[in-house]
Design a protein around this motif. Structure first.
Motif, short mmCIF file in Angstrom:
data_model
loop_
_atom_site.label_atom_id
_atom_site.label_comp_id
_atom_site.label_asym_id
_atom_site.label_seq_id
_atom_site.Cartn_x
_atom_site.Cartn_y
_atom_site.Cartn_z
N LYS A 145 1.01 -1.19 0.00
CA LYS A 145 -0.07 -0.08 0.03
C LYS A 145 0.92 1.29 0.01
O LYS A 145 0.30 2.08 -0.49
N LEU A 146 1.93 1.28 0.80
CA LEU A 146 2.87 2.30 0.93
C LEU A 146 3.66 2.26 -0.40
O LEU A 146 4.53 3.39 -0.72
N ARG A 147 3.78 1.39 -1.25
CA ARG A 147 4.76 1.29 -2.45
C ARG A 147 6.00 1.19 -1.91
O ARG A 147 7.01 1.88 -2.72
N VAL A 148 6.43 0.59 -0.93
CA VAL A 148 7.66 0.55 -0.30
C VAL A 148 7.90 -1.16 -0.57
O VAL A 148 7.27 -1.87 0.55
N PHE A 149 8.87 -1.75 -1.17
CA PHE A 149 9.27 -3.04 -1.43
C PHE A 149 10.50 -3.49 -0.71
O PHE A 149 11.49 -2.82 -1.19
N ALA A 150 10.42 -4.45 -0.06
CA ALA A 150 11.47 -5.20 0.57
C ALA A 150 12.19 -5.98 -0.44
O ALA A 150 11.81 -6.57 -1.07
N VAL A 151 13.58 -5.92 -0.15
CA VAL A 151 14.44 -6.62 -1.23
C VAL A 151 15.64 -7.15 -0.16
O VAL A 151 16.06 -6.55 0.71
N SER A 152 16.30 -8.13 -0.64
CA SER A 152 17.36 -8.76 0.18
C SER A 152 18.77 -8.69 -0.67
O SER A 152 18.44 -8.13 -1.88
N PRO A 153 19.77 -9.04 -0.39
CA PRO A 153 20.98 -9.20 -1.32
C PRO A 153 20.37 -10.09 -2.48
O PRO A 153 20.97 -9.44 -3.66
N ASN A 154 19.85 -11.10 -2.36
CA ASN A 154 19.72 -11.99 -3.88
C ASN A 154 18.92 -11.29 -4.71
O ASN A 154 19.01 -11.18 -5.89
N THR A 155 17.63 -10.76 -4.04
CA THR A 155 16.66 -10.25 -4.90
C THR A 155 17.30 -8.85 -5.34
O THR A 155 16.94 -8.53 -6.70
N LEU A 156 18.05 -8.23 -4.83
CA LEU A 156 18.43 -6.87 -5.32
C LEU A 156 19.49 -7.13 -6.35
O LEU A 156 19.56 -6.38 -7.45
N ILE A 157 20.08 -8.17 -6.34
CA ILE A 157 21.13 -8.56 -7.25
C ILE A 157 20.11 -8.88 -8.61
O ILE A 157 20.45 -8.22 -9.74
N VAL A 158 19.32 -9.52 -8.74
CA VAL A 158 18.35 -9.83 -9.76
C VAL A 158 17.72 -8.49 -10.24
O VAL A 158 17.81 -8.27 -11.56
N THR A 159 17.36 -7.57 -9.08
CA THR A 159 16.83 -6.23 -9.90
C THR A 159 17.84 -5.42 -10.36
O THR A 159 17.72 -4.95 -11.64
N LEU A 160 19.06 -5.44 -10.11
CA LEU A 160 20.17 -4.75 -10.63
C LEU A 160 20.58 -5.31 -11.98
O LEU A 160 20.76 -4.44 -12.93
N GLN A 161 20.53 -6.62 -12.01
CA GLN A 161 21.00 -7.05 -13.20
C GLN A 161 19.81 -6.75 -14.48
O GLN A 161 20.20 -6.55 -15.69
#
Length: 201
Positions: A145-161
């Motif tokens: 609802k706040l449009r704030v999404f949690a990311v971990s080291p692994n999911t952030l890597i996928v996002t950055l790729q």
């Protein structure tokens, strides 16, 4: 094994200090950003409109994506130690409370009118904390609802790729566009030369 165990205990003790705990999250975030994105695509400790500083900002051609690192170790210590079910339940309640409070603060960094994206990322430098955030339905719904999404080291890597790939495609498209414009200029110049040549004979 003994040496590694001792090192882990040393790290555990160091992370009990709040300022080092905060630095750990930010350093982990900066390392991932610098590993996957060119230096001109992100900025650490970036000021935002209305005051405050977000831990990192990723730059797109027309938008900026805010990312803030969070590591609420004290509140969730039970997740990382041998704990009873009762201790885990208490830790989960406290974790949700802290995450909601931090998400409200990060929400302030979402400023589309000032060029940010319509979402922000909350970086949790621990897969354990990330899983706790994801499997809690109430917390996930609150963050969405706040449009704030949690990311971990692994999911952030996928996002950055993914961001890296899109950025390369964008750069290629810009290069192609420039090349097309230069080709048009060359064709125009050659057409002019051809006309002059025919007149002169």
């Amino acid at each position: 094994v003994g040496v590694i165990g001792h090192s882990i205990n040393d790290l555990n003790n160091l992370l009990k200090l709040p300022h080092l705990r905060g630095t750990f999250g930010e350093a982990s975030l900066e390392r991932l950003l610098s590993d996957f994105l060119p230096a001109n695509m992100f900025e650490m400790q970036c000021s935002v409109e209305g005051g405050g500083r977000v831990d990192a900002m990723i730059y797109f051609p027309d938008r900026r994506l805010p990312i803030d690192a969070k590591f609420p170790r004290e509140q969730v210590l039970a997740f990382f130690e041998e704990s009873t079910e009762e201790q885990l339940d208490i830790a989960r309640v406290e974790f949700v409370r802290v995450m909601k409070a931090e998400a409200k603060r990060i929400k302030a960094y979402i400023q589309p009118e000032h060029g940010t994206t319509e979402i922000a990322l909350m970086y949790l430098p621990s897969e354990t904390l990330y899983m706790e955030a994801v499997i809690n339905g109430d917390l996930s719904e609150f963050l969405n609802k706040l449009r704030v999404f949690a990311v971990s080291p692994n999911t952030l890597i996928v996002t950055l790729q993914s961001i890296q790939m899109v950025f390369k495609m964008y750069e290629f498209a810009k290069g192609y566009e420039r090349a097309t414009e230069e080709l048009k200029k060359a064709q125009s110049a050659f057409g002019y030369f051809e006309n002059q040549f025919e007149q002169i004979g």
